[in-house]
Enzyme design. Structure first.
Site, PDB file in Angstrom:
ATOM      1  N   ASN A   6       0.870  -1.176   0.000  1.00  0.00           N
ATOM      2  CA  ASN A   6       0.000   0.000   0.000  1.00  0.00           C
ATOM      3  C   ASN A   6       0.909   1.229   0.000  1.00  0.00           C
ATOM      4  OD1 ASN A   6      -1.844   2.011   0.438  1.00  0.00           O
ATOM      5  ND2 ASN A   6      -2.364   1.422   2.546  1.00  0.00           N
ATOM      6  N   TRP A   7       1.098   1.800  -1.195  1.00  0.00           N
ATOM      7  CA  TRP A   7       2.026   2.942  -1.306  1.00  0.00           C
ATOM      8  C   TRP A   7       1.444   4.208  -0.679  1.00  0.00           C
ATOM      9  CZ3 TRP A   7       3.866   2.645  -7.164  1.00  0.00           C
ATOM     10  CH2 TRP A   7       4.631   1.484  -7.348  1.00  0.00           C
ATOM     11  N   LYS A   8       0.166   4.209  -0.372  1.00  0.00           N
ATOM     12  CA  LYS A   8      -0.523   5.404   0.140  1.00  0.00           C
ATOM     13  C   LYS A   8      -0.272   6.575  -0.828  1.00  0.00           C
ATOM     14  CE  LYS A   8      -0.297   3.509   4.729  1.00  0.00           C
ATOM     15  NZ  LYS A   8      -0.263   3.719   6.154  1.00  0.00           N
ATOM     16  N   HIS A  89      -9.755   2.009   4.525  1.00  0.00           N
ATOM     17  CA  HIS A  89      -8.501   2.219   5.275  1.00  0.00           C
ATOM     18  C   HIS A  89      -8.748   3.292   6.348  1.00  0.00           C
ATOM     19  CE1 HIS A  89      -4.431   3.233   6.322  1.00  0.00           C
ATOM     20  NE2 HIS A  89      -4.065   2.088   5.771  1.00  0.00           N
ATOM     21  N   GLU A  91      -7.057   5.666   7.348  1.00  0.00           N
ATOM     22  CA  GLU A  91      -6.712   7.047   6.965  1.00  0.00           C
ATOM     23  C   GLU A  91      -7.860   7.693   6.201  1.00  0.00           C
ATOM     24  OE1 GLU A  91      -2.996   5.947   5.200  1.00  0.00           O
ATOM     25  OE2 GLU A  91      -2.187   5.548   7.194  1.00  0.00           O
ATOM     26  N   GLU A 158      -6.106  -3.868  10.868  1.00  0.00           N
ATOM     27  CA  GLU A 158      -5.046  -2.868  10.984  1.00  0.00           C
ATOM     28  C   GLU A 158      -5.314  -2.000  12.214  1.00  0.00           C
ATOM     29  OE1 GLU A 158      -2.870  -2.070   7.074  1.00  0.00           O
ATOM     30  OE2 GLU A 158      -4.566  -0.729   7.133  1.00  0.00           O
ATOM     31  N   GLY A 164       2.123   2.783  10.902  1.00  0.00           N
ATOM     32  CA  GLY A 164       3.166   3.803  10.781  1.00  0.00           C
ATOM     33  C   GLY A 164       3.846   4.173  12.083  1.00  0.00           C
ATOM     34  N   SER A 194       2.848  -1.424  10.662  1.00  0.00           N
ATOM     35  CA  SER A 194       4.283  -1.456  10.988  1.00  0.00           C
ATOM     36  C   SER A 194       4.950  -2.808  10.728  1.00  0.00           C
ATOM     37  CB  SER A 194       4.515  -1.010  12.434  1.00  0.00           C
ATOM     38  OG  SER A 194       4.228   0.355  12.562  1.00  0.00           O
ATOM     39  N   GLY A 214       2.599  -0.806   4.392  1.00  0.00           N
ATOM     40  CA  GLY A 214       2.710   0.588   3.973  1.00  0.00           C
ATOM     41  C   GLY A 214       4.173   0.971   3.801  1.00  0.00           C
ATOM     42  N   GLY A 215       4.747   1.567   4.833  1.00  0.00           N
ATOM     43  CA  GLY A 215       6.114   2.102   4.794  1.00  0.00           C
ATOM     44  C   GLY A 215       7.142   1.191   4.139  1.00  0.00           C
TER      45      GLY A 215
HETATM   46  P1  PGA Z   1       2.453   0.763   7.704  1.00  0.00           P
HETATM   47  O1  PGA Z   1       1.022   0.963   7.035  1.00  0.00           O
HETATM   48  O2  PGA Z   1       2.993  -0.560   7.208  1.00  0.00           O
HETATM   49  O3  PGA Z   1       3.274   1.922   7.236  1.00  0.00           O
HETATM   50  O4  PGA Z   1       2.253   0.755   9.194  1.00  0.00           O
HETATM   51  C1  PGA Z   1       0.153  -0.109   6.858  1.00  0.00           C
HETATM   52  C2  PGA Z   1      -1.152   0.382   6.302  1.00  0.00           C
HETATM   53  O5  PGA Z   1      -1.642   1.432   6.738  1.00  0.00           O
HETATM   54  O6  PGA Z   1      -1.743  -0.260   5.414  1.00  0.00           O
END
Ligand code: PGA
Length: 232
Positions: A6-8, A89, A91, A158, A164, A194, A214-215
């Site tokens: 997930n590149w966001k 998600h 966010e 999640e 993050g 994370s 994500g990250g």
């Molecule tokens: P993260 O994000 O791996 O950076 O914690 C995961 C996500 O929000 O899908």
């Protein structure tokens, strides 16, 4: 096992996005899925051609076409070559005020356009501290998936406090949530929050059916290490 990037809202240019495509393919029981921002979807679809990698979007609208300025529809995504779409998600729930009613509409439209849905659920730190984790998850699933069958749905657990933050949820705690979800729904359950190349293995060896990353997906070397561990 699904390994999902997930590149966001990253990276900031097509050329940088191309660099992120240096990822290993899926094989056997490992499926690799890349979810870039909408803008890079054509490039990613082209870039992974003939490779065993699938493409997903990070969001979609709840109608297929019409006067909806700024929106991208499930039909467009499907026609573009997407197999998956992330819906709900945290966010988007928090910054874009997407509630369960909206998410339910998006999920139904995505499914009717042959997209597989990665539906995200998770509790905040406050809810966790109050012992409300399972109550929150139940509500998110009951409302978000109201009238939706299990077919083509994955649920990504999640925990918001883990996303993050650099510290993932303990596997044993996350598995309690997984057990709860699996009692309600016979679907694949993924973990996200994370995950990196150092802690991925404990989740790969757990009851979870995949990871939403994500990250660490913004660094092909790290992401490849995770894919390799899933394959081994
Ligand atoms: P993260 O994000 O791996 O950076 O914690 C995961 C996500 O929000 O899908």
């Amino acid at each position: 096992m699904l390994i999902i990037a997930n590149w966001k809202c990253n990276p900031v240019s097509v050329s940088k996005a191309k660099e992120l495509l240096k990822v290993k393919e899926g094989e056997n029981n490992v499926e690799v899925i890349i979810c870039p921002p909408y803008l890079y979807l054509p490039m990613v679809v082209e870039g992974i051609k003939n490779r065993n990698i699938k493409v997903g979007a990070q969001n979609c609208f709840w109608e297929n076409k019409g006067a909806y300025t700024g929106e991208v529809s499930p039909l467009m995504l499907s026609n573009m070559g997407c197999d998956y779409v992330i819906v709900g998600h945290s966010e988007r729930r928090s910054y874009l005020n997407e509630d369960s009613k909206i998410l339910n509409k998006k999920i139904k439209k995505a499914l009717s356009n042959n997209l597989k849905v990665i539906f995200c659920v998770g509790e905040s730190q406050k809810e966790r501290n109050n012992g409300e984790t399972l109550k929150v998850i139940k509500k998110q699933i009951d409302k978000g998936l109201k009238g939706v069958k299990n077919e083509n749905i994955c649920i990504a657990y999640e925990p918001i406090w883990a996303i993050g933050s650099g510290s993932s949820c303990l596997v044993k705690d996350a598995e309690k949530v997984l057990d709860f979800i699996k009692e309600k729904r016979d679907v694949k359950v993924l973990y996200g929050g994370s995950i990196n190349e150092d802690n991925a293995l404990s989740y790969i060896e757990s009851k979870f059916n995949g990871l939403l990353i994500g990250g660490a997906s913004l660094n092909p070397e790290k992401f490849n290490k995770i894919i390799k561990q899933a394959k081994d």
